[in-house]
Motif scaffolding. Structure first.
Motif, PDB file in Angstrom:
ATOM      1  N   GLU A   8       0.842  -1.184   0.000  1.00 25.79           N
ATOM      2  CA  GLU A   8       0.000   0.000   0.000  1.00 25.79           C
ATOM      3  C   GLU A   8       0.885   1.245   0.000  1.00 25.79           C
ATOM      4  OE1 GLU A   8      -3.236   0.333  -0.151  1.00 25.79           O
ATOM      5  OE2 GLU A   8      -3.667  -1.817  -0.199  1.00 25.79           O
ATOM      6  N   ASN A  19      -6.170  12.067   7.046  1.00 25.47           N
ATOM      7  CA  ASN A  19      -6.914  11.361   5.986  1.00 25.47           C
ATOM      8  C   ASN A  19      -6.168  11.454   4.653  1.00 25.47           C
ATOM      9  OD1 ASN A  19      -9.067  10.807   7.828  1.00 25.47           O
ATOM     10  ND2 ASN A  19      -9.878  12.855   7.470  1.00 25.47           N
ATOM     11  N   TRP A  20      -4.882  11.160   4.708  1.00 31.07           N
ATOM     12  CA  TRP A  20      -4.001  11.227   3.538  1.00 31.07           C
ATOM     13  C   TRP A  20      -4.505  10.311   2.426  1.00 31.07           C
ATOM     14  CZ3 TRP A  20      -1.183   7.350   1.160  1.00 31.07           C
ATOM     15  CH2 TRP A  20      -0.191   7.757   0.239  1.00 31.07           C
ATOM     16  N   ARG A  21      -4.407  10.805   1.188  1.00 35.34           N
ATOM     17  CA  ARG A  21      -4.780  10.007   0.027  1.00 35.34           C
ATOM     18  C   ARG A  21      -3.631   9.830  -0.965  1.00 35.34           C
ATOM     19  NH1 ARG A  21      -8.241   8.876   2.874  1.00 35.34           N
ATOM     20  NH2 ARG A  21     -10.501   8.746   2.532  1.00 35.34           N
ATOM     21  N   GLU A  22      -2.848  10.899  -1.186  1.00 30.61           N
ATOM     22  CA  GLU A  22      -1.839  10.814  -2.241  1.00 30.61           C
ATOM     23  C   GLU A  22      -0.804  11.918  -2.071  1.00 30.61           C
ATOM     24  OE1 GLU A  22      -1.668  10.857  -7.171  1.00 30.61           O
ATOM     25  OE2 GLU A  22      -3.589  11.001  -6.099  1.00 30.61           O
ATOM     26  N   GLU A 162       0.216  17.474  -1.209  1.00 34.06           N
ATOM     27  CA  GLU A 162      -0.449  16.321  -0.613  1.00 34.06           C
ATOM     28  C   GLU A 162      -1.961  16.446  -0.823  1.00 34.06           C
ATOM     29  OE1 GLU A 162       1.400  14.749   3.395  1.00 34.06           O
ATOM     30  OE2 GLU A 162       1.240  16.930   3.454  1.00 34.06           O
ATOM     31  N   GLY A 164      -5.590  15.147   0.732  1.00 33.19           N
ATOM     32  CA  GLY A 164      -6.296  14.500   1.835  1.00 33.19           C
ATOM     33  C   GLY A 164      -7.784  14.565   1.577  1.00 33.19           C
ATOM     34  N   TYR A 165      -8.539  13.968   2.493  1.00 34.71           N
ATOM     35  CA  TYR A 165      -9.994  13.961   2.356  1.00 34.71           C
ATOM     36  C   TYR A 165     -10.627  14.490   3.629  1.00 34.71           C
ATOM     37  CZ  TYR A 165     -14.658  12.552   0.913  1.00 34.71           C
ATOM     38  OH  TYR A 165     -15.979  12.580   0.546  1.00 34.71           O
ATOM     39  N   TYR A 167     -14.057  14.813   5.907  1.00 38.19           N
ATOM     40  CA  TYR A 167     -15.319  14.119   6.117  1.00 38.19           C
ATOM     41  C   TYR A 167     -16.378  15.002   6.766  1.00 38.19           C
ATOM     42  CZ  TYR A 167     -12.906   9.734   5.078  1.00 38.19           C
ATOM     43  OH  TYR A 167     -12.202   8.731   4.467  1.00 38.19           O
ATOM     44  N   TYR A 174     -12.204  16.228  -1.381  1.00 43.46           N
ATOM     45  CA  TYR A 174     -10.753  16.132  -1.445  1.00 43.46           C
ATOM     46  C   TYR A 174     -10.128  17.520  -1.312  1.00 43.46           C
ATOM     47  CZ  TYR A 174     -11.534  11.391  -3.072  1.00 43.46           C
ATOM     48  OH  TYR A 174     -11.926  10.068  -3.165  1.00 43.46           O
ATOM     49  N   SER A 200     -13.548  14.181  -6.854  1.00 40.09           N
ATOM     50  CA  SER A 200     -12.464  13.571  -7.629  1.00 40.09           C
ATOM     51  C   SER A 200     -11.118  14.192  -7.282  1.00 40.09           C
ATOM     52  CB  SER A 200     -12.725  13.726  -9.126  1.00 40.09           C
ATOM     53  OG  SER A 200     -11.630  13.301  -9.890  1.00 40.09           O
ATOM     54  N   GLN A 201     -10.084  13.344  -7.264  1.00 40.66           N
ATOM     55  CA  GLN A 201      -8.725  13.834  -7.050  1.00 40.66           C
ATOM     56  C   GLN A 201      -8.091  14.328  -8.340  1.00 40.66           C
ATOM     57  OE1 GLN A 201      -7.854  10.102  -4.084  1.00 40.66           O
ATOM     58  NE2 GLN A 201      -6.094  11.112  -4.934  1.00 40.66           N
TER      59      GLN A 201
END
Length: 253
Positions: A8, A19-22, A162, A164-165, A167, A174, A200-201
């Motif tokens: 991962e 809430n890291w995504r990429e 970076e 993140g998301y 909520y 995003y 969408s990212q």
């Protein structure tokens, strides 16, 4: 023991964003997606400016209660005067005025937020100086106070991207952040918001690509996805940068 394992992806920066995504490619590296902006204010050979349109406040929803509240306050006051006849004192008039005042105060603050409070918090990237300038408001919880501004600037070489998301119920989606690191390290000193996207990212990756390509002195086009200003933002006039920062952020050394 499994024959194949899938690793991962892990955040590179320390501490990582919530809430890291990429992680984005570093801004001096070749970018992996076509450059594109959602909004654009100014583009020339020295600097680019992009607006950041906040969505924490549903600005359009403030106008209706402001208008209805004002009408209700006037009606309440007139009603108090109208039924005063037949009474020896001014109790009904006083009740009408107090009620009108109580309704008008929140209505007034709704109208003030819609027409007066600041919204656009722009970013400027000066590729001649290789610096980024961030215009931010410190939002006050008290609607009658003016929002003070903070202007920050950083060396572009120290900025990483970076995604993140969030909520939160009102403003989920995003987020693309610029993370300022200590030179030559992955240790984050501070972060600032660059852009938001609800679903969408991909658009955020294109925005980071655009800024990185521009700061690498490569050519970019002035064709953002959206033009003009959002309808909810139109009543608010553009805000001015301080004179010294205006001069520095828009000129070459």
């Amino acid at each position: 023991m499994p024959l194949f394992t899938i690793e991962e992806p892990q955040p590179k920066l320390n501490p990582p964003i919530q809430n890291w995504r990429e992680d984005m490619p570093e801004n001096h590296e070749p970018q992996l997606v076509p450059p594109k902006l959602l909004w654009l204010t100014t583009l020339n050979d020295i600097f680019v400016e992009i607006p950041r349109y906040s969505t924490e406040v549903a600005w359009g929803l403030l106008l209706l209660p402001g208008i209805l509240g004002t009408i209700s306050a006037v009606g309440f006051g007139i009603f108090g005067f109208a039924i005063q006849g037949g009474y020896d004192d001014y109790v009904m008039t006083a009740i009408g005025l107090v009620g009108a005042f109580g309704i008008f105060i929140p209505a007034f603050f709704s109208l003030k937020m819609y027409f007066v409070q600041p919204r656009d918090q722009p970013l400027r990237l000066n590729r001649k100086r290789q610096k980024i300038y961030i215009f931010e408001y410190n939002r006050s919880r008290l609607p009658w106070l003016k929002w003070p501004t903070t202007i920050r600037s950083y060396n572009w070489a120290d900025v990483r991207g970076e995604i993140g998301y969030s909520y939160t119920r009102v403003d989920s989606g995003y987020r693309l952040f610029g993370s300022v690191c200590e030179p030559g390290t992955n240790k984050v000193v501070t972060r600032f918001l660059i852009a938001k996207e609800r679903s969408s990212q991909e658009m955020l990756c294109q925005i980071w690509s655009y800024l990185s390509v521009y700061m690498q002195h490569d050519s970019v086009t002035a064709d953002p996805v959206e033009t003009g200003r959002p309808d909810d933002w139109c009543p608010r006039k553009a805000d001015r940068w301080p004179e010294d920062m205006e001069r520095e952020s828009t000129t070459a050394p």
